[in-house]
Design an enzyme around this catalytic site. Structure first.
Site: not given
Ligand code: RB5
Length: 150
Positions: A8, A65, A67, A98, A134
């Site tokens: 994203d 993304c 995080t 695993h 596994h």
């Molecule tokens: C976008 O601002 C952010 O929320 C997205 O990239 C991500 O970190 C969501 O989990």
């Protein structure tokens, strides 16, 4: 090996480093977007990448993304997808060995390009161990997917 990739807006700056690594190391990459920094929903890109892996159009998937968390939550809702959210090399290696993870997720706001490349390299070069315990556990994950929890 063909790798499906997606991000994203929160992962848009890390994706070129990923593409360069894949190209330089002999992987074929299919980029499912997004393609600019405009705010989008990570859900839509996670679904595109996971669909390509599920349909065997691509061998493995990589999601970025901010995080890595939103992407991994969505990916793990999709039947047949075992997505590992990794910010370290050891986890990326172990989840292939695993868990036979078929999608990797991480966050651009968490790791930098150097660590990302080490994580991706561990994920793409480590095979599933095929160890009896596994295999049994992965089969249990698949069986769980067949249950219709309400
Ligand atoms: C976008 O601002 C952010 O929320 C997205 O990239 C991500 O970190 C969501 O989990």
């Amino acid at each position: 090996m063909k790798i499906a990739i997606g991000c994203d807006h929160g992962g848009i700056n890390l994706k070129p480093f990923l593409l360069k690594y894949l190209q330089e190391n002999g992987y074929e990459a299919e980029d499912f977007g997004c393609f600019n920094g405009e705010s989008v929903d990570y859900n839509d890109y996670a679904v595109k990448v996971c669909q390509a892996v599920k349909d065997k159009q691509c061998d493995l998937g990589i999601l970025i993304c901010g995080t890595g968390i939103g992407m991994s939550i969505v990916a793990n809702k999709i039947k047949g997808i075992r997505c590992a959210h990794c910010s370290d090399v050891f986890s990326a290696k172990m989840t292939r060995e695993h868990n036979d993870a078929n999608v990797l997720a991480f966050g651009e706001r968490v790791i930098g390009p150097g660590l990302m490349i080490e994580i991706v390299n561990a994920f793409l070069t480590t095979p599933f161990s095929n160890g009896e315990r596994h295999v049994r556990r992965v089969e249990k994950i698949k069986a769980l997917e067949e249950k219709n929890f309400k």
